[in-house]
Every structure is written in structure tokens, then in C-alpha cells.
Scaffold this motif. Structure first.
Motif, PDB file in Angstrom:
ATOM      1  N   VAL A 185       0.864  -1.181   0.000  1.00  0.00           N
ATOM      2  CA  VAL A 185       0.000   0.000   0.000  1.00  0.00           C
ATOM      3  C   VAL A 185       0.900   1.231   0.000  1.00  0.00           C
ATOM      4  O   VAL A 185       1.803   1.356   0.836  1.00  0.00           O
ATOM      5  CB  VAL A 185      -0.927   0.021   1.235  1.00  0.00           C
ATOM      6  N   ARG A 186       0.663   2.133  -0.948  1.00  0.00           N
ATOM      7  CA  ARG A 186       1.454   3.361  -1.039  1.00  0.00           C
ATOM      8  C   ARG A 186       0.713   4.513  -0.367  1.00  0.00           C
ATOM      9  O   ARG A 186      -0.474   4.719  -0.605  1.00  0.00           O
ATOM     10  CB  ARG A 186       1.734   3.731  -2.494  1.00  0.00           C
ATOM     11  N   PHE A 187       1.439   5.249   0.467  1.00  0.00           N
ATOM     12  CA  PHE A 187       0.900   6.446   1.100  1.00  0.00           C
ATOM     13  C   PHE A 187       1.622   7.645   0.491  1.00  0.00           C
ATOM     14  O   PHE A 187       2.803   7.872   0.745  1.00  0.00           O
ATOM     15  CB  PHE A 187       1.098   6.392   2.613  1.00  0.00           C
ATOM     16  N   THR A 233       3.426   4.532   9.493  1.00  0.00           N
ATOM     17  CA  THR A 233       3.383   3.421   8.532  1.00  0.00           C
ATOM     18  C   THR A 233       4.045   2.125   9.016  1.00  0.00           C
ATOM     19  O   THR A 233       3.581   1.043   8.614  1.00  0.00           O
ATOM     20  CB  THR A 233       3.978   3.835   7.172  1.00  0.00           C
ATOM     21  N   PRO A 234       5.087   2.147   9.856  1.00  0.00           N
ATOM     22  CA  PRO A 234       5.592   0.846  10.336  1.00  0.00           C
ATOM     23  C   PRO A 234       4.531   0.035  11.079  1.00  0.00           C
ATOM     24  O   PRO A 234       4.461  -1.191  10.929  1.00  0.00           O
ATOM     25  CB  PRO A 234       6.755   1.240  11.251  1.00  0.00           C
ATOM     26  N   GLY A 235       3.692   0.713  11.860  1.00  0.00           N
ATOM     27  CA  GLY A 235       2.612   0.014  12.547  1.00  0.00           C
ATOM     28  C   GLY A 235       1.578  -0.523  11.579  1.00  0.00           C
ATOM     29  O   GLY A 235       1.001  -1.598  11.799  1.00  0.00           O
ATOM     30  N   ARG A 262       0.305  -4.484  10.784  1.00  0.00           N
ATOM     31  CA  ARG A 262      -1.099  -4.896  10.809  1.00  0.00           C
ATOM     32  C   ARG A 262      -1.579  -5.380   9.444  1.00  0.00           C
ATOM     33  O   ARG A 262      -2.419  -6.268   9.358  1.00  0.00           O
ATOM     34  CB  ARG A 262      -1.957  -3.730  11.314  1.00  0.00           C
ATOM     35  N   PHE A 263      -1.060  -4.783   8.380  1.00  0.00           N
ATOM     36  CA  PHE A 263      -1.451  -5.206   7.038  1.00  0.00           C
ATOM     37  C   PHE A 263      -0.842  -6.552   6.653  1.00  0.00           C
ATOM     38  O   PHE A 263      -1.409  -7.305   5.866  1.00  0.00           O
ATOM     39  CB  PHE A 263      -0.999  -4.184   5.992  1.00  0.00           C
ATOM     40  N   LEU A 311       4.267   1.819   2.179  1.00  0.00           N
ATOM     41  CA  LEU A 311       5.350   2.613   1.613  1.00  0.00           C
ATOM     42  C   LEU A 311       5.000   4.096   1.615  1.00  0.00           C
ATOM     43  O   LEU A 311       3.904   4.489   1.200  1.00  0.00           O
ATOM     44  CB  LEU A 311       5.636   2.170   0.179  1.00  0.00           C
ATOM     45  N   VAL A 312       5.949   4.940   2.053  1.00  0.00           N
ATOM     46  CA  VAL A 312       5.782   6.388   2.000  1.00  0.00           C
ATOM     47  C   VAL A 312       6.433   6.893   0.720  1.00  0.00           C
ATOM     48  O   VAL A 312       7.612   6.629   0.461  1.00  0.00           O
ATOM     49  CB  VAL A 312       6.421   7.076   3.219  1.00  0.00           C
ATOM     50  N   VAL A 313       5.665   7.623  -0.092  1.00  0.00           N
ATOM     51  CA  VAL A 313       6.156   8.159  -1.356  1.00  0.00           C
ATOM     52  C   VAL A 313       5.944   9.667  -1.353  1.00  0.00           C
ATOM     53  O   VAL A 313       4.805  10.135  -1.233  1.00  0.00           O
ATOM     54  CB  VAL A 313       5.422   7.536  -2.562  1.00  0.00           C
TER      55      VAL A 313
END
Length: 333
Positions: free
Chosen positions: A42-44, A62-64, A68-69, A74-76
Motif C-alpha cells: 500500500v502506497r501512502f 506506517t511501520p505500525g 497490521r497489514f 510505503l511512504v512516497v
């Protein structure tokens, strides 16, 4: 937002957004027969440069979500056009939950700052949750002779229209805070936008800019270390671990309270079950004590409000910032 003649458009858009939220289900499948969501990365999208408050928030949260996912989160970074480039990219992405938006207050400000930002905050996105907020800070290099708000005002009056005050970008709350500073004090400054908080902070650290206003998170560590001096914080009270930094109101600037908030959004049309799943997992992350401590330690108040809370905030802040833009006579882009 209105159509320029009143409030009916705002009511209609808000109602449409609320109707989208009413369809939340409890499953988490993107389409009938497909593997459960998420089954890949999943891209954020963060519509700002690395190092700014929204980027900091995304990289803490996002690490959390990855845990859970069971899939990469991923942070973009997609900076440009005051954040509009990244926001429009998410708007135009498939509404399948694999490209989501983490945006700052610019998401609501740009609706009024730009004639056509390329998106509508009410109809083009579904709110997932507010993440957090942070006050802004007025900063100078430690060698500066400007040691207080009173000294800043005196310097601006002596150098009418020539004092450079940098900010993270056009339409950011630090940019609008500088405009409010001029409205409240009658001073004239050169309000200079940078392409993100990271570059603005670097200019202050390099002593190539005399004054800057940013959100607290990217400046927090530098204030604590003494690499930057904070003249004021635009909060209602002093920050818990910066007790020596006075508020702007303490220094005579009544009403100079402003903050930057971060929210998570999905493109309109994203299945309700996916929005619910992401919201639930994100709220779990924001309830984690270690996450709360980390975010507070870098300058955030955690605001785990869920979809309804974020919808209310967007509905409130679009007209609020529009009024400030009109009062400041900021030319539309």
C-alpha cells in the motif's frame, strides 16, 4: 466551500461526503472473489518534501500499518504546486485502497488558495482519519539579534517590506501565520515560500535566511539542541518539553494561534470495507503508547478521530482558511 454566493455548495458537498461514509461495512475484500485486502504493498502519498511534518507523521505511523497489514506500507513523497501534484495523483489513482493520501492542512487551504487546485476536498476523497496536529513556531538562527517577537516587529518596521520570513510553502499554515502576523501587527515582511519544511529548516540552519515559520515537528530537535532559536509557538499554551519557548499570545499577539493537522484520505469510490479496515488499523496504531510517545516527542498532538472526525475538521477548516486568505488579500494562484 461555497459557490461564491453563500453556503449551499458546502452543505451539498458535506452531505455527499457523509453519505459516502454511511455505507461502511465490516468486510475487507476489495471485490467479491478477490483475496482479502491488502494483498500487496500500500502506497501512502505525501504531497510534500521529506523532512516536513507530514512526512514525519507518515514515517512514524506506517511501520505500525505494515505490521497490521502484513504487507509493505510505503511512504512516497510527491511535492510540488503547494501539494496539489501529490493530491491529484491520489485522486487519479484507482480507488482500490492501494494508493492513499497523507496530507497536511494544505489539503483544505488549497481549495481556496488556488483557482483550480485540481481536486475538490469534499467530493474527490473519502476521509479515513485525522492523525495529529502541531502548532507552528517562529524561528531564527541562534546567532540572530532578534530575540523576541517584540524585536522581530521592531526589525520589520525598521526594514519595511525587506525582512525575509521563509515558510514551507505557499498556502501552508506557516505561510498563513506570517500573513496573520502582518495583519495583527501592521508590519510588512517579505513572506517567502520554500518547497517544503525540510528545505526551509536547512536554510535557517545554514543562516541563509533570517526568520522562518514552520510546524513544530521538523524544528523540534533543532530547538532542543540549540541549533535554532524559537521566538514563539503559536499554541494556546507552551509545549510540554519546550518550557522556555513562550506562546505568541504571551508576547502580546492575541489570537495568533495556528496549527497544522495531518489527515489520511482515500480516493472517492474506494470500497467502504477498505476505508473501514484502514481506519481501524490506523486508529490502533495511534492508540499504541510507543507511537503516542514518539509523536509527542517530535511535536505532535495525536488526534485519532476516525472518518467522521476528519470529515468534520475538513468541513470546518475549508471556510476558516478561506476567510484568512481573503482578509490577507492573498492573490489566488
Amino acid at each position: 466551500m461555497t459557490d461564491g454566493h453563500g453556503s449551499p455548495v458546502a452543505i451539498t458537498r458535506r452531505s455527499a461526503l457523509a453519505l459516502g461514509l454511511m455505507s461502511f461495512g465490516v468486510g475487507a475484500r476489495a471485490q467479491s472473489g478477490e483475496a482479502p485486502y491488502p494483498n500487496r504493498a500500500v502506497r501512502f502519498i505525501v504531497p510534500a518534501a521529506p523532512g516536513g511534518p507530514t512526512d514525519v507523521m507518515a514515517r512514524v505511523v506506517t511501520p505500525g500499518l505494515h505490521a497490521r497489514f502484513g504487507q509493505p506500507a510505503l511512504v512516497v513523497n510527491r511535492a510540488g504546486a503547494g501539494g496539489n501534484i501529490g493530491v491529484v495523483q491520489v485522486k487519479q489513482s484507482p480507488a482500490d485502497g492501494y494508493t492513499l493520501l497523507i496530507a497536511s492542512t494544505g489539503f483544505v487551504v488549497n481549495a481556496s488558495l488556488f483557482r483550480d487546485p485540481g481536486y475538490d476536498p469534499f467530493t474527490d476523497f473519502l476521509p479515513i482519519t485525522e492523525l495529529g496536529s502541531s502548532p507552528n513556531v517562529i524561528l531564527v538562527p541562534p546567532s540572530s539579534t532578534i530575540t523576541s517577537i517584540a524585536a522581530l516587529i521592531a526589525k520589520a518596521k525598521a526594514d519595511k517590506g525587506k525582512l525575509n520570513v521563509i515558510n514551507p510553502g505557499q498556502g501552508s499554515t506557516p505561510h498563513l501565520t506570517a500573513e496573520l502576523l502582518q495583519l495583527r501587527t501592521g508590519i510588512e515582511i517579505e513572506n517567502i515560500p520554500y518547497n517544503g519544511a525540510g528545505p526551509a529548516i536547512q536554510a535557517l540552519l545554514a543562516n541563509t535566511a533570517p526568520v522562518g515559520i514552520t510546524a513544530l515537528p521538523p524544528a523540534h530537535a533543532h530547538i532542543r539542541s540549540g541549533a535554532l532559536r524559537a521566538l514563539a509557538i503559536t499554541a494556546e499554551k507552551r509545549w510540554f518539553d519546550l518550557p522556555d519557548v513562550p506562546t505568541a499570545e504571551e508576547q502580546g499577539l492575541a489570537g495568533l494561534v495556528s496549527e497544522t493537522f495531518q489527515g489520511m484520505y482515500a480516493p472517492a469510490g474506494t470500497p467502504a470495507a477498505i476505508v473501514e479496515r484502514v481506519a481501524r488499523d490506523t486508529l490502533d496504531v495511534l492508540k499504541d503508547t510507543a507511537t503516542i510517545d514518539k509523536l509527542r516527542g517530535v511535536g505532535f498532538d495525536v488526534r485519532a478521530s476516525g472518518p467522521d472526525g476528519l470529515a468534520r475538521r475538513v468541513a470546518k477548516e475549508v471556510p476558516m482558511w478561506r476567510d484568512i486568505i481573503v482578509q490577507s488579500r492573498i492573490e489566488l494562484q
